[in-house]
Design a protein around this motif. Structure first.
Motif, PDB file in Angstrom:
ATOM      1  N   UNK A 116       0.768  -0.957  -0.034  1.00 53.22           N
ATOM      2  CA  UNK A 116      -0.020   0.054   0.015  1.00 53.22           C
ATOM      3  C   UNK A 116       0.710   1.191   0.016  1.00 53.22           C
ATOM      4  N   UNK A 117       2.002   1.294   0.744  1.00 50.54           N
ATOM      5  CA  UNK A 117       2.924   2.377   0.637  1.00 50.54           C
ATOM      6  C   UNK A 117       3.479   2.652  -0.512  1.00 50.54           C
ATOM      7  N   UNK A 118       3.966   1.297  -1.148  1.00 44.88           N
ATOM      8  CA  UNK A 118       4.488   1.691  -2.423  1.00 44.88           C
ATOM      9  C   UNK A 118       3.403   2.172  -3.454  1.00 44.88           C
ATOM     10  N   UNK A 119       2.434   1.720  -3.632  1.00 44.98           N
ATOM     11  CA  UNK A 119       1.257   2.202  -4.419  1.00 44.98           C
ATOM     12  C   UNK A 119       1.046   3.746  -4.128  1.00 44.98           C
ATOM     13  N   UNK A 120       1.223   4.213  -2.924  1.00 44.84           N
ATOM     14  CA  UNK A 120       0.984   5.709  -2.633  1.00 44.84           C
ATOM     15  C   UNK A 120       2.198   6.485  -3.242  1.00 44.84           C
TER      16      UNK A 120
END
Length: 217
Positions: A116-120
Motif C-alpha cells: 500500500x505504501x509503494x502504491x501511494x
C-alpha cells in the motif's frame, strides 16, 4: 467480539448479499419449526388423553404436568441432533471461502502495508509527472503561438520583398511618378503666386490649369 465471531458475522453478511438470507437464520427457523412440532405433538397427546378418560381435578393437573415433562424430554433429546442440523445447514447454505461474488472479485488480491505504501509513492510520482506534463504542454503552446506569429511575419515580409523587387524591375514607373509629382508642385506654387498678386486676385478662381501630357515627360 473475538476473531471467529467476526469472521462468522462477515460470512453471514456475504450470504445475505448473495441469497437474501444467511445460515444462522435458516438454522433458527428449523429449530423453531422443531419446537413448534414438539409442542403441537405433546399438546395433541394431552388433549386426546383428557378427552378419552374425561380427567378432571387432580388427574387433569397431573396430566398437564406430564405433558410439560414430555415436552422437556423431547427438547433434551433433540439437542443432540442440533449440531448435525447446523452442519447440514452450513453445508447447504454457507458460501465456501474460495467463492467470490462478481462485484467482489476485485478484492481477491490482498495487499500488505508495504504494498500500500509503494502504491501511494507510485501515485505521487504519477501526479508529479502529470503536473510536469501539463506545464510542458503550456510552454509548448506558447512556443507554437510564437512560431505561428513568426511565420505570419515572414509571409508579410516576403510579400513586401516581392513588391519591392517588382518596383526595382520597373524603375521607369517610379521616375514618371516622381516627375508628375514635381510638375504638380510647380503648378501649385504658380497658382499661389498668381492669386497673391492684387491685379489678378479677383480672377484667380478662373485660372485655367496648365495642360501637360505625361508622354512628354
Amino acid at each position: 467480539m473475538d476473531n471467529n465471531k467476526l469472521k462468522k458475522r462477515k460470512r453471514e453478511e456475504y450470504e445475505m448479499q448473495l441469497f437474501g438470507f444467511h445460515s444462522r437464520r435458516v438454522y433458527k427457523t428449523l429449530t423453531s419449526l422443531i419446537g413448534e412440532k414438539i409442542e403441537t405433538r405433546c399438546q395433541k397427546i394431552h388433549d386426546a388423553l383428557l378427552k378419552k378418560y374425561k380427567l378432571v381435578g387432580e388427574d387433569a393437573d397431573l396430566l398437564e404436568k406430564n405433558r410439560k415433562k414430555l415436552t422437556t424430554a423431547y427438547y433434551r433429546k433433540c439437542r443432540s441432533y442440533l449440531p448435525r442440523i447446523k452442519n447440514c445447514v452450513d453445508k447447504l447454505v454457507a458460501i465456501p471461502q474460495h467463492i467470490l461474488l462478481e462485484e467482489d472479485k476485485i478484492q481477491a488480491t490482498q495487499f500488505t502495508a508495504e504494498d500500500f505504501e509503494q502504491m501511494n509513492k507510485n501515485l505521487e510520482d504519477l501526479q508529479q509527472r502529470i503536473k510536469r506534463a501539463t506545464m510542458l504542454n503550456g510552454v509548448l503552446k506558447q512556443e507554437l503561438d510564437v512560431a505561428q506569429d513568426f511565420e505570419n511575419n515572414v509571409n508579410v515580409s516576403n510579400k513586401l520583398c516581392t513588391a519591392i523587387e517588382n518596383g526595382i524591375q520597373y524603375p521607369e514607373v517610379d521616375e514618371i511618378m516622381t516627375k508628375v509629382v514635381g510638375q504638380l508642385k510647380d503648378i501649385d506654387c504658380e497658382i499661389d503666386e498668381f492669386c497673391i498678386n492684387g491685379r489678378h486676385r479677383n480672377n484667380c478662381l478662373g485660372f485655367t490649369a496648365k495642360e501637360f501630357n505625361t508622354n512628354d515627360l
